[in-house]
Design a protein around this motif. Structure first.
Motif, PDB file in Angstrom:
ATOM      1  N   ALA A  50      63.564 -31.041  41.053  1.00  0.00           N
ATOM      2  CA  ALA A  50      62.850 -29.822  40.674  1.00  0.00           C
ATOM      3  C   ALA A  50      63.484 -29.081  39.504  1.00  0.00           C
ATOM      4  CB  ALA A  50      62.739 -28.880  41.873  1.00  0.00           C
ATOM      5  N   THR A  51      64.727 -29.376  39.176  1.00  0.00           N
ATOM      6  CA  THR A  51      65.359 -28.732  38.022  1.00  0.00           C
ATOM      7  C   THR A  51      64.794 -29.252  36.700  1.00  0.00           C
ATOM      8  OG1 THR A  51      67.128 -30.379  38.112  1.00  0.00           O
ATOM      9  CG2 THR A  51      67.505 -28.276  39.249  1.00  0.00           C
ATOM     10  N   VAL A  56      53.926 -20.468  36.653  1.00  0.00           N
ATOM     11  CA  VAL A  56      53.599 -20.474  38.078  1.00  0.00           C
ATOM     12  C   VAL A  56      52.119 -20.790  38.266  1.00  0.00           C
ATOM     13  CG1 VAL A  56      53.452 -19.077  40.178  1.00  0.00           C
ATOM     14  CG2 VAL A  56      55.458 -18.884  38.694  1.00  0.00           C
ATOM     15  N   SER A  57      51.276 -20.184  37.429  1.00  0.00           N
ATOM     16  CA  SER A  57      49.840 -20.443  37.516  1.00  0.00           C
ATOM     17  C   SER A  57      49.512 -21.898  37.194  1.00  0.00           C
ATOM     18  CB  SER A  57      49.077 -19.513  36.565  1.00  0.00           C
ATOM     19  OG  SER A  57      49.283 -18.168  36.914  1.00  0.00           O
ATOM     20  N   VAL A  58      50.205 -22.464  36.201  1.00  0.00           N
ATOM     21  CA  VAL A  58      49.978 -23.872  35.848  1.00  0.00           C
ATOM     22  C   VAL A  58      50.338 -24.771  37.022  1.00  0.00           C
ATOM     23  CG1 VAL A  58      50.659 -25.743  34.290  1.00  0.00           C
ATOM     24  CG2 VAL A  58      50.361 -23.417  33.397  1.00  0.00           C
ATOM     25  N   VAL A  59      51.451 -24.503  37.651  1.00  0.00           N
ATOM     26  CA  VAL A  59      51.894 -25.311  38.784  1.00  0.00           C
ATOM     27  C   VAL A  59      50.896 -25.204  39.936  1.00  0.00           C
ATOM     28  CG1 VAL A  59      53.659 -25.493  40.580  1.00  0.00           C
ATOM     29  CG2 VAL A  59      54.336 -25.280  38.187  1.00  0.00           C
ATOM     30  N   ASN A 101      72.969 -22.773  50.975  1.00  0.00           N
ATOM     31  CA  ASN A 101      73.493 -23.689  49.961  1.00  0.00           C
ATOM     32  C   ASN A 101      72.389 -24.388  49.177  1.00  0.00           C
ATOM     33  OD1 ASN A 101      76.120 -23.067  50.661  1.00  0.00           O
ATOM     34  ND2 ASN A 101      76.286 -24.737  52.154  1.00  0.00           N
ATOM     35  N   ALA A 102      71.226 -24.578  49.831  1.00  0.00           N
ATOM     36  CA  ALA A 102      70.117 -25.254  49.163  1.00  0.00           C
ATOM     37  C   ALA A 102      69.438 -24.360  48.136  1.00  0.00           C
ATOM     38  CB  ALA A 102      69.100 -25.725  50.192  1.00  0.00           C
ATOM     39  N   ASN A 103      69.698 -23.042  48.190  1.00  0.00           N
ATOM     40  CA  ASN A 103      69.088 -22.067  47.289  1.00  0.00           C
ATOM     41  C   ASN A 103      67.566 -22.158  47.335  1.00  0.00           C
ATOM     42  OD1 ASN A 103      71.577 -21.017  46.421  1.00  0.00           O
ATOM     43  ND2 ASN A 103      71.850 -22.767  45.050  1.00  0.00           N
ATOM     44  N   ASP A 104      66.899 -22.135  46.169  1.00  0.00           N
ATOM     45  CA  ASP A 104      65.437 -22.129  46.146  1.00  0.00           C
ATOM     46  C   ASP A 104      64.826 -23.452  46.571  1.00  0.00           C
ATOM     47  OD1 ASP A 104      65.248 -19.466  45.230  1.00  0.00           O
ATOM     48  OD2 ASP A 104      65.623 -20.108  43.167  1.00  0.00           O
ATOM     49  N   VAL A 114      59.741 -22.550  40.450  1.00  0.00           N
ATOM     50  CA  VAL A 114      59.309 -22.711  39.058  1.00  0.00           C
ATOM     51  C   VAL A 114      60.155 -21.872  38.118  1.00  0.00           C
ATOM     52  CG1 VAL A 114      57.402 -22.305  37.439  1.00  0.00           C
ATOM     53  CG2 VAL A 114      56.953 -23.336  39.673  1.00  0.00           C
ATOM     54  N   THR A 115      60.358 -20.596  38.465  1.00  0.00           N
ATOM     55  CA  THR A 115      61.023 -19.687  37.528  1.00  0.00           C
ATOM     56  C   THR A 115      62.544 -19.780  37.580  1.00  0.00           C
ATOM     57  OG1 THR A 115      60.875 -17.912  39.186  1.00  0.00           O
ATOM     58  CG2 THR A 115      59.098 -18.066  37.557  1.00  0.00           C
ATOM     59  N   ASP A 116      63.101 -19.925  38.771  1.00  0.00           N
ATOM     60  CA  ASP A 116      64.558 -19.906  38.906  1.00  0.00           C
ATOM     61  C   ASP A 116      65.171 -21.309  38.843  1.00  0.00           C
ATOM     62  OD1 ASP A 116      64.266 -17.196  39.200  1.00  0.00           O
ATOM     63  OD2 ASP A 116      64.395 -17.232  41.387  1.00  0.00           O
ATOM     64  N   THR A 117      64.617 -22.247  39.603  1.00  0.00           N
ATOM     65  CA  THR A 117      65.192 -23.590  39.646  1.00  0.00           C
ATOM     66  C   THR A 117      64.885 -24.380  38.379  1.00  0.00           C
ATOM     67  OG1 THR A 117      64.972 -23.623  42.053  1.00  0.00           O
ATOM     68  CG2 THR A 117      65.311 -25.739  40.945  1.00  0.00           C
ATOM     69  N   ALA A 118      63.602 -24.389  37.984  1.00  0.00           N
ATOM     70  CA  ALA A 118      63.207 -25.157  36.798  1.00  0.00           C
ATOM     71  C   ALA A 118      63.383 -24.365  35.504  1.00  0.00           C
ATOM     72  CB  ALA A 118      61.757 -25.611  36.925  1.00  0.00           C
ATOM     73  N   GLY A 119      63.627 -23.046  35.621  1.00  0.00           N
ATOM     74  CA  GLY A 119      63.850 -22.216  34.435  1.00  0.00           C
ATOM     75  C   GLY A 119      62.615 -22.032  33.572  1.00  0.00           C
TER      76      GLY A 119
END
Length: 393
Positions: A291-292, A243-246, A356-359, A232-237
């Motif tokens: 997810a981005t 995070v709580s909403v998700v 390579n896949a990161n988060d 949520v924070t890193d990939t989707a910015g």
């Protein structure tokens, strides 16, 4: 459904909040103890490992105890473990408290599942399971996001205190609401139902198969759920409060999935597997790809929560059906299947972080695990999920 089932669900809510809450607290715990996010995420696996070992062990120990006394003891031990966890400054001690809490949770859930199966008609085990698991899904809707907010505003330690407090009304509900004579102990089972005979049920191919499938689907669920916060924070910015909403969206979906499965898993389990399985597979790959994009992420989290719990709870209901010959241990087999997945999923997903896949590595892992489950389940669908009244030998 009988009232005791709903009272048991209240305690499952408190314990489910603890089991799932780390999904929103992993980054803060990692920072507090100066460990990696992957290492902090393994707290979930540690908890699940404790439940895997604890489910049969605690069920075997408690099979001679009165059901109400067993449930009350497990809730109180669970509360004390969280008090210690809230106070510790050592990551090792925190790990130990998670194991102790897991043993108590495993014992409670194993006894509760076995008890639930005796409170309803023989063809309503799926509905009874749905009531119990509603405590877990409400935890993902309210408890887990609430813990994430509490952890963001105060600290992750505050969430541990909150869990300990939640155990008090749960203990009161067990003490006052569960009849003294409910469920089965070893004294109530036929003379032939010794512990050895109940354990021998694990040699039944269909029981082993549905346990394996339940573990794979739950592993897929936890692989991504545990690491939703960095996605949520890193990939989707998105900001930390998202995070709580998700988590709320995932929880609402899981409640919907359990509710739908409760209506279908007794009569049409094969339909849930044939339709829900492929959709779940596509959903994980879609999440890994999209997810981005915040809107897509929010929608997919809700859908995946629905599908994951619909399919997962259906398979666990099949475990209860196939373990009918183990009246005091059957609940522990269902609990073990759930938590083998809950341990293995995050462990495999953690290995992909930083690659390579990161988060998004966990989402790809989830898709792979569901694909394996489908490759096994679809050709054998009529064997593992016969229609009501259909005998398969």
């Amino acid at each position: 459904m009988p009232l005791p089932l709903y009272l048991l669900a209240v305690a499952v809510f408190a314990m489910g909040t603890s089991e799932f809450m780390l999904a929103g607290l992993v980054p803060d715990i990692a920072a507090t103890f100066d460990v990696s996010v992957g290492a902090a995420g393994l707290l979930t696996s540690t908890f699940a490992l404790g439940m895997i070992c604890g489910a049969p062990l605690m069920a075997a120990l408690a099979r001679w105890w009165p059901v109400r006394a067993s449930l009350l003891c497990f809730v109180l031990v669970f509360a004390v473990a969280h008090v210690v966890g809230a106070l510790t400054t050592s990551f090792a001690v925190l790990l130990i408290t998670r194991v102790i809490a897991a043993l108590a949770n495993a014992g409670f859930l194993a006894v509760a599942l076995s008890t639930a199966a005796t409170l309803v008609a023989s063809d309503q085990k799926g509905r009874a399971l749905a009531v119990l698991l509603s405590g877990t899904t409400v935890a993902t809707i309210a408890g887990v996001p609430g813990g994430a907010v509490l952890g963001t505003v105060l600290s992750w330690r505050a969430t541990f205190w909150a869990i300990a407090l939640l155990c008090l009304p749960a203990a009161f509900g067990v003490m006052k609401g569960i009849p003294a004579r409910v469920g089965k102990t070893a004294r109530d089972t036929p003379a032939g139902s010794s512990l050895r005979i109940e354990i021998a049920q694990l040699a039944m191919p269909r029981l082993v198969l549905v346990m394996l499938l339940g573990a794979l689907v739950n592993a897929a669920t936890f692989a991504t759920f545990t690491f939703l916060a960095p996605i949520v924070t890193d990939t989707a910015g998105m900001g930390e409060l998202w995070v709580s909403v998700v988590l709320v969206l995932f929880g609402i979906g899981s409640f919907l999935g359990v509710t739908l499965a409760g209506r279908l898993s007794d009569q049409r389990p094969g339909l849930v597997i044939a339709v829900g399985g492929p959709l779940l597979l596509l959903g994980w790959f879609a999440l890994a790809t999209l997810a981005t994009q915040p809107v897509a992420l929010l929608l997919l989290v809700f859908v995946q929560g629905t599908l994951s719990f619909a399919l997962g709870s259906t398979l666990i209901a099949r475990v209860l059906y196939e373990a009918a010959g183990a009246p005091t241990m059957g609940g522990s087999y269902a609990t073990a299947a759930l938590n083998i997945g809950a341990a293995g999923g995050p462990a495999v997903a953690a290995a992909t972080l930083g690659a390579n896949a990161n988060d998004l590595g966990p989402a790809w892992v989830s898709g792979f695990l569901v694909a394996v489950a489908l490759l096994i389940a679809l050709p054998l669908r009529r064997f593992i999920a016969p229609r009501v009244g259909q005998a398969i030998r």
